[in-house]
Design a protein around this motif. Structure first.
Motif, short mmCIF file in Angstrom:
data_model
loop_
_atom_site.label_atom_id
_atom_site.label_comp_id
_atom_site.label_asym_id
_atom_site.label_seq_id
_atom_site.Cartn_x
_atom_site.Cartn_y
_atom_site.Cartn_z
N THR A 87 0.86 -1.18 0.00
CA THR A 87 0.00 0.00 0.00
C THR A 87 0.89 1.22 0.00
N VAL A 89 -5.10 4.23 -2.43
CA VAL A 89 -5.20 2.79 -2.31
C VAL A 89 -5.04 2.15 -3.68
N THR A 142 -4.97 -1.01 -6.38
CA THR A 142 -5.85 -2.18 -6.52
C THR A 142 -5.14 -3.38 -5.93
N THR A 143 -5.74 -3.99 -4.92
CA THR A 143 -5.16 -5.12 -4.22
C THR A 143 -6.22 -6.21 -4.11
N TRP A 151 -7.79 -7.59 -1.81
CA TRP A 151 -8.89 -7.40 -0.87
C TRP A 151 -10.08 -6.69 -1.51
N ARG A 152 -9.84 -5.87 -2.54
CA ARG A 152 -10.91 -5.11 -3.17
C ARG A 152 -11.78 -5.96 -4.08
N SER A 153 -11.30 -7.13 -4.47
CA SER A 153 -12.06 -7.99 -5.37
C SER A 153 -12.97 -8.96 -4.63
N ARG A 167 -17.74 -7.83 0.39
CA ARG A 167 -17.47 -7.28 1.71
C ARG A 167 -18.74 -7.23 2.55
N ARG A 218 -5.97 -6.28 4.55
CA ARG A 218 -5.99 -4.82 4.44
C ARG A 218 -5.45 -4.16 5.70
N TRP A 241 -15.63 -0.69 5.91
CA TRP A 241 -15.05 -1.06 4.62
C TRP A 241 -14.68 0.19 3.82
N ALA A 288 -10.89 1.62 2.56
CA ALA A 288 -10.54 1.97 1.18
C ALA A 288 -9.78 3.29 1.10
N THR A 289 -10.13 4.24 1.96
CA THR A 289 -9.48 5.56 1.95
C THR A 289 -9.19 5.98 3.39
#
Length: 267
Positions: free
Chosen positions: A50, A70, A72-73, A75-77, A80, A98, A141, A145-146
């Motif tokens: 990150t 952030v 693309t990692t 965890w985002r796919s 949630r 994350r 969540w 992300a931010t």
């Protein structure tokens, strides 16, 4: 000034018995322990990259923080859903990944939302200024992300420790960056943790008995005040002056702390 007894007392092992100054306030974990602490276990957090944005840092009730960009990692796919202590599965792995990438102490990334993950969530919510219910839902969540990324107040090239009493977290720092964030419970209002610049002066690798209970692997930084493991680490300030973290968290911190290490306590 009232004279109080030190939080350190007779150690579990007679070979390391030693006196600690009686001028410090008492601080300890609860006296009742159902079982001995497990042997130290090395954490195996997943390494997820990150990066922090170059936006100027701002001070928000403690150390400077800045918005994080952030990448693309994995965890985002992952879907949630709302998860909490006792949850299992891919969403928990994504959460642990994350938090680990953001340097929060959660223990091993194993898909099990246990006590270590719960305290990692508490620490994250404290830094983000969110309600401390331990539930990871849409708002958490979104914050993941931010997130706000805490910055140390003191920028040393060497490893150091900062204890933020306002947020009730412990920061490990190095080279001007926070490398780990740990949930903590410092001294309550009637028996506050002293603020200032200190160094770790003494460590005990085991249980230390005090008049109010037991301290796991205490790291003393000012007279009888210590950063130590405890079987009770509530989300609020509850100790008698010391700074509590969980027993598993202290096991993970132990090899990273050392006598002579700089330690700051501030609000």
């Amino acid at each position: 000034m009232r004279t109080m007894r030190s939080c350190a007392a007779r150690p579990r092992r007679a070979a390391i018995a030693a006196a600690v100054s009686t001028t410090a306030l008492l601080c300890a974990a609860p006296s009742a322990l159902a079982a001995q602490a497990p042997p130290p276990a090395a954490a195996t957090p997943s390494q997820v990259a990150t990066s922090a944005a170059a936006a100027p840092a701002v001070v928000v009730g403690g150390p400077a923080v800045r918005p994080a960009s952030v990448a693309t990692t994995p965890w985002r796919s992952v879907a949630r859903p709302t998860v909490r202590q006792g949850s299992h599965g891919a969403a928990v792995v994504a959460l642990q990944d994350r938090l680990t990438a953001l340097h929060y102490d959660v223990g091993p990334v194993d898909g099990d939302f246990g006590t270590s993950t719960l305290h990692g969530v508490y620490a994250f919510r404290k830094v983000q200024g969110l309600h401390l219910d331990g539930i990871v839902g849409p708002r958490t969540w979104a914050a993941l992300a931010t997130p706000r990324v805490p910055q140390p107040r003191h920028t040393l090239t060497a490893s150091a420790v900062e204890i933020d009493l306002a947020r009730r977290v412990v920061y490990l720092t190095k080279n001007g960056a926070v490398t780990r964030i740990v949930d903590a419970s410092p001294g309550k209002a009637s028996t506050p943790t002293p603020t200032g610049a200190f160094t770790i002066t003494r460590r005990i690798d085991g249980w230390r008995r005090s008049p109010l209970g037991l301290l796991w692997r205490p790291n003393y930084f000012h007279e009888g005040y210590a950063l130590h493991g405890s079987t009770s680490v509530p989300t609020y300030a509850a100790s008698h002056g010391c700074v509590r973290v969980t027993v598993p968290a202290m096991n993970r911190l132990w090899p990273k702390l050392f006598v002579g290490e700089h330690l700051w306590v501030y609000r």
